[in-house]
Write a protein that holds these residues in place. Structure first.
Motif, mmCIF file in Angstrom:
data_model
loop_
_atom_site.group_PDB
_atom_site.id
_atom_site.type_symbol
_atom_site.label_atom_id
_atom_site.label_comp_id
_atom_site.label_asym_id
_atom_site.label_seq_id
_atom_site.Cartn_x
_atom_site.Cartn_y
_atom_site.Cartn_z
ATOM 1 N N UNK A 128 -6.921 5.209 -5.870
ATOM 2 C CA UNK A 128 -8.202 6.051 -5.891
ATOM 3 C C UNK A 128 -7.577 7.423 -6.200
ATOM 4 N N UNK A 129 -8.455 8.288 -6.373
ATOM 5 C CA UNK A 129 -8.352 9.859 -6.816
ATOM 6 C C UNK A 129 -8.531 10.867 -5.676
ATOM 7 N N UNK A 130 -8.770 10.440 -4.543
ATOM 8 C CA UNK A 130 -9.295 11.277 -3.350
ATOM 9 C C UNK A 130 -8.435 12.504 -3.532
ATOM 10 N N UNK A 171 -12.875 6.110 -9.225
ATOM 11 C CA UNK A 171 -13.331 7.433 -9.153
ATOM 12 C C UNK A 171 -14.756 7.692 -8.371
ATOM 13 N N UNK A 172 -14.880 8.484 -7.548
ATOM 14 C CA UNK A 172 -16.162 8.573 -6.977
ATOM 15 C C UNK A 172 -17.118 9.234 -7.984
ATOM 16 N N UNK A 173 -18.498 8.616 -8.130
ATOM 17 C CA UNK A 173 -19.426 9.307 -8.986
ATOM 18 C C UNK A 173 -19.959 10.403 -8.339
ATOM 19 N N UNK A 174 -20.528 10.314 -7.122
ATOM 20 C CA UNK A 174 -20.989 11.852 -6.664
ATOM 21 C C UNK A 174 -20.055 12.984 -6.828
ATOM 22 N N UNK A 175 -20.533 13.839 -7.523
ATOM 23 C CA UNK A 175 -19.556 15.262 -7.380
ATOM 24 C C UNK A 175 -18.923 15.232 -8.671
ATOM 25 N N UNK A 215 0.811 -1.167 0.009
ATOM 26 C CA UNK A 215 -0.078 0.003 -0.141
ATOM 27 C C UNK A 215 0.911 1.294 -0.073
ATOM 28 N N UNK A 216 0.558 2.303 -0.775
ATOM 29 C CA UNK A 216 1.223 3.563 -0.903
ATOM 30 C C UNK A 216 0.410 4.643 -0.670
ATOM 31 N N UNK A 217 1.078 5.698 -0.010
ATOM 32 C CA UNK A 217 0.146 6.903 -0.081
ATOM 33 C C UNK A 217 0.198 7.686 -1.317
ATOM 34 N N UNK A 218 -1.116 7.926 -1.666
ATOM 35 C CA UNK A 218 -1.351 8.525 -3.237
ATOM 36 C C UNK A 218 -0.608 9.795 -3.302
#
Ligand code: ADP
Length: 411
Positions: free
Chosen positions: A45-47, A79-83, A3-6
């Motif tokens: 993820x792209x948060x 990718x989060x859909x909301x928003x 696991x790596x930090x984004x």
């Protein structure tokens, strides 16, 4: 699993460092491969991503998508859909092989045009391939049928040829028998005369008082001997003229030579030919059709007699020799004359059908002889003698009796 930090992974300081990221994935994949793994599966993820970097990030995504096509690397980007704006969703589908979206509690594949194209192409190729397989199968079936047809036609032609050759051989035998009829009749008349003479003598010995039984017995023995001789000649003639299927059996060639010389003796006597035989005592049998082999011998003997018929002032000698040869084990028969000899320029043509130098000749004799000898797995050749005349030789494979043959014969 790692696991790596984004932020750490994607950024250098406050800036997106996508070159570093691309290199980083490659290194991780190589490590996975070196560690014996099948490849690398990454999920990101792209948060952490700032809105201002979205455009540049999308370019990077496209680049990664293109560059991992041929590598054992699979990237699942979430990718989060909301928003998310419609434009962003379009960007995502454009920069990935395909996208799946969670809608109405289910997952749906959002196809990209590339994916659609690829699927259509695969379908087209599949259909095309199927058509080609059908067409090729049709062609192969047709070719196969044609081959089968040709094979059976060839088989029929071969059967017809064999039949015609057999028939031709028989016709020539009958013809030469016709030519020999007079001398053969003489060959049969001779023992018949002997039988009558001995019969009369026998009556005489029986009528004397007292009857001379011993002398009568001797004359009866002579009658039996002459009868056998006449029957043998008639049997041979009938076999030569009769229509029978060729069949193979062990044939003792020395015996066949004697019998053939008897058949031809009218001709040899008429032409004052002196016969010499040099026959090998240990001659193996050959496997063959005795009638056909007798035809060969008769033909070579008659040719030799005819080649010497014009010779005057020296003896006309016909020599027949049988020999056993080793490696491979064959039986060789030579018929040698001291006649006119062969014209070296025509030596091979003699075996052609209808080639003859005789006014009454048919020119089939040697052609048939060669066919017969070849069909027996042998070889017929000719050569001029060093002094005078010609020699014809044929060789045939020796028939070696194996234990199985003996078993069958005694069973
Ligand atoms: P035919 O005897 O009817 O002519 P063959 O096929 O038996 O037919 O012979 C072909 C020709 O080969 C003969 O016409 C003759 O010219 C030649 N020939 C055959 N045997 C001999 C021989 N022993 N010596 C010389 N010539 C021969």
């Amino acid at each position: 699993m790692e696991i790596v930090y984004g932020r750490e992974w994607y950024m250098t300081g406050n800036e997106l460092d996508l070159e570093k990221v691309t290199k980083g994935w490659k290194q991780k994949m190589e490590r996975a491969l070196n560690g014996g793994h099948a490849g690398l599966r990454l999920s990101a993820g792209t948060a952490w991503l700032d809105k201002r970097d979205w455009k540049e990030f999308c370019e990077y995504e496209k680049e990664v998508n293109d560059s991992i096509l041929d590598t054992p690397m699979l990237a699942l980007c979430t990718y989060p859909l909301p928003g998310s704006a419609a434009a962003e969703i379009l960007d995502v589908t454009r920069t990935h092989q395909f996208a799946i979206a969670r809608r109405n509690k289910g997952w749906e594949v959002v196809e990209t045009s590339e994916l659609k194209q690829a699927k259509a192409e695969i379908l087209r190729l599949n259909n095309d391939l199927e058509l080609r397989v059908v067409e090729r199968t049709r062609q192969l079936t047709a070719a196969n049928e044609e081959l089968r047809r040709q094979m059976s036609e060839r088989q029929r032609a071969e059967d017809a040829l064999r039949h015609a050759q057999g028939e031709l051989a028989r016709v020539t035998r009958v013809t030469s028998m016709g030519e020999l009829a007079a001398s053969i009749a003489h060959e049969v008349t001779q023992p018949l005369t002997g039988i009558v003479t001995n019969g009369n003598a026998c009556l005489h010995w029986l009528a004397s008082a007292p009857p001379n039984v011993e002398k009568a017995r001797t004359t009866v023995e002579r009658i039996i001997r002459d009868s056998n001789r006449a029957s043998e000649v008639i049997r041979d003639i009938r076999a030569l003229v009769k229509k029978t299927q060729p069949h193979h059996e062990p044939v003792a060639l020395n015996d066949l030579i004697h019998r053939t010389l008897t058949l031809a003796s009218g001709e040899t006597t008429r032409h004052q030919v002196e016969i010499q035989t040099v026959l090998a005592a240990d001659l193996p049998s050959v496997l063959g059709d005795r009638v056909q082999l007798q035809q060969v011998l008769l033909n070579l003997i008659i040719n030799a007699v005819e080649a010497m018929s014009t010779i005057t002032g020296r003896p006309r000698v016909l020599t027949i020799q049988s020999e056993r040869r080793e490696a491979p084990e064959v039986v060789s028969i030579t018929v040698r004359d001291c006649g006119v000899g062969l014209d070296p320029q025509r030596a091979e043509r003699l075996f052609d059908a209808f080639f003859t130098t005789k006014p009454e000749g048919m020119g089939m004799g040697l052609s048939i002889c060669r066919t017969i000898i070849s069909a027996h797995g042998g070889h017929l050749s000719n050569a001029n003698n060093a002094d005078r005349g010609a020699t014809f030789e044929f060789t045939l494979p020796a028939y070696v009796e194996t234990p199985e043959h003996v078993d069958i014969a005694t069973a």
